[in-house]
Design a protein around this motif. Sequence first.
Motif, PDB file in Angstrom:
ATOM      1  N   ARG A  23       1.316   6.977  -1.063  1.00  0.00           N
ATOM      2  CA  ARG A  23      -0.122   7.102  -0.807  1.00  0.00           C
ATOM      3  C   ARG A  23      -0.455   8.471  -0.232  1.00  0.00           C
ATOM      4  O   ARG A  23      -1.456   9.086  -0.612  1.00  0.00           O
ATOM      5  CB  ARG A  23      -0.579   6.001   0.168  1.00  0.00           C
ATOM      6  N   ALA A  26      -1.628   1.050   0.238  1.00  0.00           N
ATOM      7  CA  ALA A  26      -2.043   1.691  -1.012  1.00  0.00           C
ATOM      8  C   ALA A  26      -3.563   1.797  -1.140  1.00  0.00           C
ATOM      9  O   ALA A  26      -4.069   2.606  -1.919  1.00  0.00           O
ATOM     10  CB  ALA A  26      -1.474   0.920  -2.196  1.00  0.00           C
ATOM     11  N   VAL A  65      -3.824   5.180   6.516  1.00  0.00           N
ATOM     12  CA  VAL A  65      -2.411   4.901   6.208  1.00  0.00           C
ATOM     13  C   VAL A  65      -1.627   4.746   7.508  1.00  0.00           C
ATOM     14  O   VAL A  65      -0.776   3.846   7.638  1.00  0.00           O
ATOM     15  CB  VAL A  65      -1.815   6.032   5.344  1.00  0.00           C
TER      16      VAL A  65
END
Length: 623
Positions: A333, A287, A295
């Motif tokens: 995200r 996050a 990510v």
Amino acid sequence: MPLDVELAEVRDFLAAHEPFAGLPPRVLAGLPARMSLEYVRRGRELVARGQENHHLHVLRSGAADVRDAEGTLVDRGEPGSSFGSITLTQGTPSTFSVTAIEDCLVLLLPEDDFHALCREHPAFDAFFDAQRRHRMRGAVAGLHVSASGHAILTTPVHELVARDVVSVPATASIREAAATMTAERVSSLVVLDAGRLVGILTDRDLRSRVLAAGTDPGSAVADVMTPHPVTAPAESLAFEALLTMTSRHIHHLPLVDAAGRPAGVVTTTDLLRLEEANPVYLAGDVARQPDVEGVARAASRLPRVVEGLVGQDASAEDIGRVVTAVGDAVERRLIALVEEEMGPAPVPYCWLALGSRGRLEQALASDQDTALVIDDAVDDAGLAWFATFAERVTEALVRCGLPRCSGGVMASNPRWRRTLRGWRRELSSWVTTPTPEAVLHSSIVFDLRPVHGDASLHARLQQHVLAVTPSAPTFLAHLARQATEHEPPLGFFRGLVLEKAGEHRDRLEVKRGGILPVVELARVHALATGSPALTTRARLEDARLAGALADDLADDLRDAFEFLGYVRLRHQSAQVRDGRPPDDFVDPGTLSSFEKRHLREAFAIVRSAQQALGRRHHTRYVS
């Protein structure tokens, strides 16, 4: 002709215990003459593991323990208990040992007589079938216990050391030591004198004691090393090493074996990796990432998380929830990052997870299964915005290791990106006109769960599904037929059927023939009863409460689903550990005979449940 006293006593004894109590008096009266009596001294085996068995053993007196290959106590018998039925049924050597824990008298029924009783008396056969299922549940628990590893903070510290110790002699120069560190790509090395650890040199020492102090690189490494460093036994625990390093303010800790020889160096980075394997830490880390590459890097740690959970004895259900939660964090995200690029959505929408992630049962080796529900107020320009948005999120997921769905079940596909009104119309069409394609699609879309956006759109769509499906018997029959078409990999003689060709030749696929059928039949029951449950376990329980599944069958399916899921996750965890991509094809050679046996039992349960589902929904009339 009346029985003599001894035979009459045996008959009366059998008549007082199941399953003999249910036999007709005539049959029961004939059994004692066909049985023999054996005395077994305490400590001696009645049935030996790995040996053939040709009798049903009935305890007349005494007590005996049943243990599996790992030595785990599976069952304990008292007078009236029977042993050896599973071996007789399957015709294979026993995978259990049965040992007298008291002096015993044992009645022996020959296998031919046992099989005749099973054929002619269904209740007698059903009793031993239930006994087999009882052992199945013991296997689930036993498998978890046998795989039990170490909790994160009780991991032996030597397991964190990824390479052999790198060293230089005390007579080496600083330049030679620095060259060795560069060549070996390490941040420290140990200094030895006649094989004995006398110091440690770190990159920090090179900066502070050599470069900053202007020390001649030709000087002896002994002049700048840390002499007599703090060490730890290689067998100490990770948390003990962490406490030592924290209290001494050091970042490298040499390990020594029982003879005092260097066994490696553990660093604070090695210890932090343990924390990185914490799923809560991982989800939070995802996050916080500022871009897709970040990510992707964080998401790449997920297989290690699964490996840790398998080692910590977590259930397949719990691991599935963890993998799903991390997958949700990744998707949320990425959606947020794409929204930052494109600006706010023109109308409310809801991003949906479908399939295994929709059911909170995601494993490794999954692809994308997503959909989009858009508010009915959207106009053409808004639809174009969502098309671009969905494609960007889909591509970002690919960059994070989630391949596109080969069947095109993704929000980037217009068929899986509709307004709420469009979805209602489409689902109603599938239910009223169950074409093969509609049945295939419905098996995915009915496992839907909101991940991001306006959850009320999902709620209204789910209400529509629950309202129309219970009253659609033809559609449910088609769905039930599909659930029975994935045959468990079990041969006529209950042998495991392996892949016959291709890259997975001689492997056993546990998903298509085991896990998937349970998921599908649980879904049919949920739709038929109007259950809003999402997970397979909850759906089976709702089916039991609604009377659609018998109590025993619901319990058996739950245990079989957990056992198969755990075997798959353990297999995938081992693949990740070996640096291989995870899949669903298990090498039977990696399974113990105990596990193979219970895989057969799990597949047999699935097959039985499929047959029951077919009868309930009359699938033989579906074309």
